[in-house]
Design a protein around this motif. Structure first.
Motif, PDB file in Angstrom:
ATOM      1  N   ALA A 192      41.751  73.527  28.923  1.00 52.71           N
ATOM      2  CA  ALA A 192      42.413  74.757  28.478  1.00 52.71           C
ATOM      3  C   ALA A 192      42.822  75.640  29.650  1.00 52.71           C
ATOM      4  CB  ALA A 192      41.486  75.529  27.538  1.00 52.71           C
ATOM      5  N   GLY A 193      41.960  75.742  30.651  1.00 51.56           N
ATOM      6  CA  GLY A 193      42.207  76.675  31.739  1.00 51.56           C
ATOM      7  C   GLY A 193      43.208  76.158  32.750  1.00 51.56           C
ATOM      8  N   TYR A 194      43.261  74.839  32.925  1.00 52.38           N
ATOM      9  CA  TYR A 194      44.152  74.290  33.957  1.00 52.38           C
ATOM     10  C   TYR A 194      45.330  73.524  33.385  1.00 52.38           C
ATOM     11  CZ  TYR A 194      41.033  75.741  37.687  1.00 52.38           C
ATOM     12  OH  TYR A 194      40.297  76.496  38.567  1.00 52.38           O
ATOM     13  N   ALA A 195      45.243  73.067  32.134  1.00 52.62           N
ATOM     14  CA  ALA A 195      46.382  72.323  31.590  1.00 52.62           C
ATOM     15  C   ALA A 195      46.918  72.951  30.313  1.00 52.62           C
ATOM     16  CB  ALA A 195      45.994  70.863  31.348  1.00 52.62           C
ATOM     17  N   GLY A 196      46.329  74.066  29.879  1.00 53.34           N
ATOM     18  CA  GLY A 196      46.825  74.745  28.691  1.00 53.34           C
ATOM     19  C   GLY A 196      46.563  73.996  27.391  1.00 53.34           C
ATOM     20  N   LEU A 197      45.639  73.019  27.427  1.00 56.47           N
ATOM     21  CA  LEU A 197      45.355  72.222  26.228  1.00 56.47           C
ATOM     22  C   LEU A 197      44.118  72.778  25.529  1.00 56.47           C
ATOM     23  CD1 LEU A 197      45.922  68.700  27.800  1.00 56.47           C
ATOM     24  CD2 LEU A 197      47.354  69.779  26.060  1.00 56.47           C
ATOM     25  N   VAL A 198      44.334  73.664  24.564  1.00 57.23           N
ATOM     26  CA  VAL A 198      43.221  74.276  23.839  1.00 57.23           C
ATOM     27  C   VAL A 198      42.829  73.349  22.699  1.00 57.23           C
ATOM     28  CG1 VAL A 198      42.480  76.254  22.473  1.00 57.23           C
ATOM     29  CG2 VAL A 198      43.960  76.588  24.451  1.00 57.23           C
ATOM     30  N   SER A 199      41.661  72.708  22.858  1.00 57.24           N
ATOM     31  CA  SER A 199      41.199  71.746  21.852  1.00 57.24           C
ATOM     32  C   SER A 199      39.972  72.298  21.153  1.00 57.24           C
ATOM     33  CB  SER A 199      40.862  70.419  22.528  1.00 57.24           C
ATOM     34  OG  SER A 199      40.055  69.621  21.684  1.00 57.24           O
ATOM     35  N   VAL A 200      39.924  72.217  19.831  1.00 58.11           N
ATOM     36  CA  VAL A 200      38.680  72.543  19.130  1.00 58.11           C
ATOM     37  C   VAL A 200      38.052  71.260  18.598  1.00 58.11           C
ATOM     38  CG1 VAL A 200      39.095  74.952  18.573  1.00 58.11           C
ATOM     39  CG2 VAL A 200      39.976  73.193  17.061  1.00 58.11           C
ATOM     40  N   GLY A 201      38.429  70.130  19.205  1.00 56.39           N
ATOM     41  CA  GLY A 201      37.900  68.853  18.727  1.00 56.39           C
ATOM     42  C   GLY A 201      37.232  68.025  19.809  1.00 56.39           C
ATOM     43  N   GLN A 202      36.747  68.671  20.874  1.00 63.60           N
ATOM     44  CA  GLN A 202      36.141  67.874  21.951  1.00 63.60           C
ATOM     45  C   GLN A 202      34.838  67.197  21.523  1.00 63.60           C
ATOM     46  OE1 GLN A 202      39.057  67.665  23.483  1.00 63.60           O
ATOM     47  NE2 GLN A 202      37.721  67.043  25.143  1.00 63.60           N
ATOM     48  N   GLN A 203      34.248  67.668  20.394  1.00 62.86           N
ATOM     49  CA  GLN A 203      33.066  66.996  19.856  1.00 62.86           C
ATOM     50  C   GLN A 203      33.392  65.554  19.464  1.00 62.86           C
ATOM     51  OE1 GLN A 203      34.620  69.573  18.575  1.00 62.86           O
ATOM     52  NE2 GLN A 203      34.948  69.390  16.365  1.00 62.86           N
ATOM     53  N   ALA A 204      34.679  65.251  19.283  1.00 58.01           N
ATOM     54  CA  ALA A 204      35.074  63.862  18.983  1.00 58.01           C
ATOM     55  C   ALA A 204      34.558  62.929  20.078  1.00 58.01           C
ATOM     56  CB  ALA A 204      36.600  63.762  18.886  1.00 58.01           C
ATOM     57  N   LYS A 220      48.259  66.821  43.676  1.00 57.81           N
ATOM     58  CA  LYS A 220      49.522  67.279  43.084  1.00 57.81           C
ATOM     59  C   LYS A 220      49.495  67.145  41.563  1.00 57.81           C
ATOM     60  CE  LYS A 220      52.263  63.077  43.796  1.00 57.81           C
ATOM     61  NZ  LYS A 220      53.473  62.534  44.410  1.00 57.81           N
ATOM     62  N   ILE A 221      48.582  66.335  41.049  1.00 60.26           N
ATOM     63  CA  ILE A 221      48.420  66.254  39.591  1.00 60.26           C
ATOM     64  C   ILE A 221      47.864  67.574  39.053  1.00 60.26           C
ATOM     65  CG2 ILE A 221      47.159  65.086  37.736  1.00 60.26           C
ATOM     66  CD1 ILE A 221      47.248  62.563  39.513  1.00 60.26           C
ATOM     67  N   GLY A 222      46.886  68.139  39.784  1.00 61.33           N
ATOM     68  CA  GLY A 222      46.315  69.417  39.372  1.00 61.33           C
ATOM     69  C   GLY A 222      47.346  70.530  39.397  1.00 61.33           C
ATOM     70  N   ALA A 223      48.172  70.546  40.444  1.00 58.31           N
ATOM     71  CA  ALA A 223      49.225  71.560  40.532  1.00 58.31           C
ATOM     72  C   ALA A 223      50.215  71.388  39.383  1.00 58.31           C
ATOM     73  CB  ALA A 223      49.937  71.456  41.878  1.00 58.31           C
ATOM     74  N   ALA A 224      50.537  70.136  39.065  1.00 53.95           N
ATOM     75  CA  ALA A 224      51.479  69.879  37.963  1.00 53.95           C
ATOM     76  C   ALA A 224      50.882  70.349  36.638  1.00 53.95           C
ATOM     77  CB  ALA A 224      51.813  68.387  37.900  1.00 53.95           C
ATOM     78  N   ALA A 225      49.571  70.128  36.448  1.00 49.82           N
ATOM     79  CA  ALA A 225      48.919  70.560  35.204  1.00 49.82           C
ATOM     80  C   ALA A 225      49.028  72.074  35.057  1.00 49.82           C
ATOM     81  CB  ALA A 225      47.457  70.125  35.192  1.00 49.82           C
ATOM     82  N   GLN A 226      48.821  72.786  36.151  1.00 42.40           N
ATOM     83  CA  GLN A 226      48.909  74.255  36.083  1.00 42.40           C
ATOM     84  C   GLN A 226      50.338  74.712  35.815  1.00 42.40           C
ATOM     85  OE1 GLN A 226      46.418  76.261  39.220  1.00 42.40           O
ATOM     86  NE2 GLN A 226      45.920  74.148  39.713  1.00 42.40           N
ATOM     87  N   ALA A 227      51.302  73.991  36.368  1.00 42.87           N
ATOM     88  CA  ALA A 227      52.706  74.313  36.100  1.00 42.87           C
ATOM     89  C   ALA A 227      52.996  74.130  34.603  1.00 42.87           C
ATOM     90  CB  ALA A 227      53.622  73.422  36.935  1.00 42.87           C
TER      91      ALA A 227
END
Lengths: 248, 333
Positions: B62-74, B189-196
């Motif tokens: 969520a913090g670095y790729a903007g993917l807010v998941s409420v299903g990580q318990q999966a 550069k993957i991390g930078a791309a995720a933040q972008a």
């Protein structure tokens, strides 16, 4: 140059482009072409479909009908990412910096992913681009802390760091002061000097006319004039649609 | 022509070097902790490792790729389930607890193709639905016995103290590996791309970032991390109940820890996990009121300190303990 244009297929071309959003048709059978090294201005009243045409050319969304070609290859189904890597860059009307990153990191991401460079080569391209766009002194500034002119420069720097063949500039002069606009227009002139193909949507005609070889006028989703800038501006249809509406 | 600018890229600061050295020293102490600490301390530390791992993974998403998941318990649940089944097939238990999460990573890779086509709230809810669907699917396995669940009985063959220590080392090793992997990924550069992508997905695509592939890398790494937390939990609890392992409370805990600690900072989830752990130690006996209290704390942070503790500090200090960005230094001509 005219002979060169006629002999090879256009660098970027849209043929019979239709684009509808729901029931609303924004583009109607638009034909557009840009030869290598050409600088083209696009004018037209608000709602004419200029930005939508950019969206179709850059791959932000597919056209409803028609074909987009790059060097004669059909790229209509190609994603924006793939088109960027093939050499089409665009700037957005309202700058869209990556706000959580620094100016340098914004541009480096473009050099890494758009130009496909790694390590020191990418960093050198990012630094060179920042210097060229007069952003070097702001390199470590968070993008969120930039004012409008610098956001526009960053938008341009990021596009340039992808090493494009053709750059689509969407009202990059809008909202700037006369002095700021002059600086930015000088910069775009140097890009043209380097042989880059430029397509520039702009309301501010005097800036446009300093750069462009050809002017396209759109109105209500159609191209209503296309040719030598002074001739296009004198076209009665253009005067009615565009100048008559009281802009500039 | 412009003369080329002479420059250097700064990726380490004196503070971040010191942090790295202290982290290595802390790791060395933690590795030998079971040799001198009581069993209770070792058990509590294992729980803390699980919390930190979960918080770091949710923050990565969520913090670095903007993917807010409420299903990580999966992934927490499926990792534990795979480990159980591998033991049934004769794999040594502690190996199964490591291999299970890799299987969860494969499930994550398959799910990513569908789930990552969704955006924002749709993605969040879809992940919850996926977690529920996986829980129900797992309950159909006769070995799990539906709601009743099952146990990792193979672990009972170990001496209790050895088992406690092995589980602790599994937790510590898993956490260290995932922290290092996350740190290196964010610096790449993957991390930078995720933040972008997090900041502006369409603009990221328009500068040549392969949005889908970058999201998939982050998603799969987070799946493996959450699954690892699930197998460490299984190893310390021994019992596996689908309703517990696939419970949405795990995601609620992750959300709490990251919001309190500081979304989108490397330090934040670690701080948040420690605070959550302490709150649970101090107030855990008040069960229902404790949960209500957690809710109030989360609301208070959302309203009054949305950047979290680490974010608040970073807005007021130049010092960074973990540097993931790049600073440009121009050398004088």
């Amino acid at each position: 140059m005219a002979a060169d244009m006629a002999s090879s297929s256009p660098l970027l071309q849209g043929v019979g482009i239709d684009k509808s959003f729901g029931a609303f048709q924004v583009l109607k059978a638009v034909d557009f072409h840009a030869a290598r090294g050409e600088a083209i201005g696009i004018v037209g009243p608000n709602g004419a479909g200029k930005t939508t045409l950019f969206g179709v050319l850059a791959g932000a969304f597919p056209p409803t009908a028609g074909t987009v070609r790059l060097y004669g290859d059909d790229i209509t189904d190609m994603s924006a990412t793939a088109r960027c890597r093939r050499g089409i860059a665009r700037t957005h009307q309202v700058p869209r910096p990556f706000l959580g990153m620094s100016v340098f990191e914004n541009v480096l991401a473009a050099a890494n992913h758009g130009a496909g460079l790694a390590g020191g080569t990418a960093e050198a391209l990012a630094v060179e681009t920042l210097e060229r766009t007069a952003l070097l002194h702001l390199a470590n500034r968070p993008a969120a802390a930039l004012g409008l002119l610098d956001r526009k420069r960053l938008e341009l720097a990021r596009a340039l760091a992808t090493r494009p063949q053709v750059i689509l500039l969407d009202e990059i002069g809008g909202g700037l002061t006369e002095v700021e606009l002059h600086l930015l227009t000088d910069l775009i002139g140097t890009l043209k000097g380097d042989g880059m193909t430029i397509v520039w949507i702009e309301h501010i005609l005097h800036a446009l006319l300093r750069i462009i070889d050809r002017l396209v006028c759109m109105n209500a989703g159609e191209v209503i004039a296309d040719g030598e800038p002074v001739a296009v501006m004198a076209d009665p249809h253009v005067m009615r649609a565009y100048l008559g509406s009281g802009v500039e | 022509m412009m003369s080329p600018v002479s420059f250097a890229i700064e990726r380490w600061t004196s503070a971040s070097r010191l942090t790295a050295a202290l982290s290595a020293a802390l790791l060395a102490v933690l590795v030998i902790l079971p040799l001198f600490a009581s069993g209770l301390v070792v058990d509590k530390a294992t729980t803390l490792f699980v919390y930190v791992l979960l918080a770091v993974m949710w923050n990565l998403l969520a913090g670095y790729a903007g993917l807010v998941s409420v299903g990580q318990q999966a992934f927490f649940g499926i990792g534990a389930y795979f480990a159980l089944r591998l033991v049934d097939f004769g794999v040594p238990p502690y190996m199964a607890l490591v291999v299970g999460p890799l299987g969860a990573g494969l499930v994550g890779a398959a799910l990513s193709v569908f789930a990552l086509r969704l955006k924002g709230g749709e993605f969040a809810i879809a992940m919850w639905v996926i977690a529920e669907a996986l829980r129900i699917a797992v309950m159909f396995d006769p070995a799990v016995q539906g709601e009743t669940g099952t146990s990792l009985l193979a672990l009972n063959a170990f001496d209790p103290e050895l088992r406690r220590n092995l589980t602790y080392w599994l937790g510590l090793g898993g956490l260290t590996a995932m922290l290092v992997a996350t740190f290196l990924l964010l610096r790449s550069k993957i991390g930078a791309a995720a933040q972008a992508i997090r900041d502006d997905e369409e603009a990221a695509g328009s500068i040549g970032i392969d949005v889908m592939r970058i999201k998939q890398i982050i998603f799969v790494l987070a799946a493996v991390g959450c699954a690892l937390a699930g197998t460490v939990w299984l190893a310390s609890a021994i019992t596996f109940q689908p309703r517990t392992s696939f419970g949405v409370q795990w995601t609620v805990f992750m959300l709490f820890m990251v919001l309190v600690g500081g979304l989108g900072t490397f330090e934040g989830p670690i701080v948040g996990a420690v605070i959550f752990f302490l709150l649970q130690e101090i107030f855990g006996d008040f069960s229902v009121w404790y949960l209500a209290g957690l809710g109030f704390v989360a609301i208070a942070f959302a309203l009054f300190l949305p950047e979290g503790i680490a974010g608040w500090i970073q807005n007021r200090s130049e010092v960074r303990l973990f540097v993931t960005g790049r600073k440009l230094r121009i050398n004088p001509q």
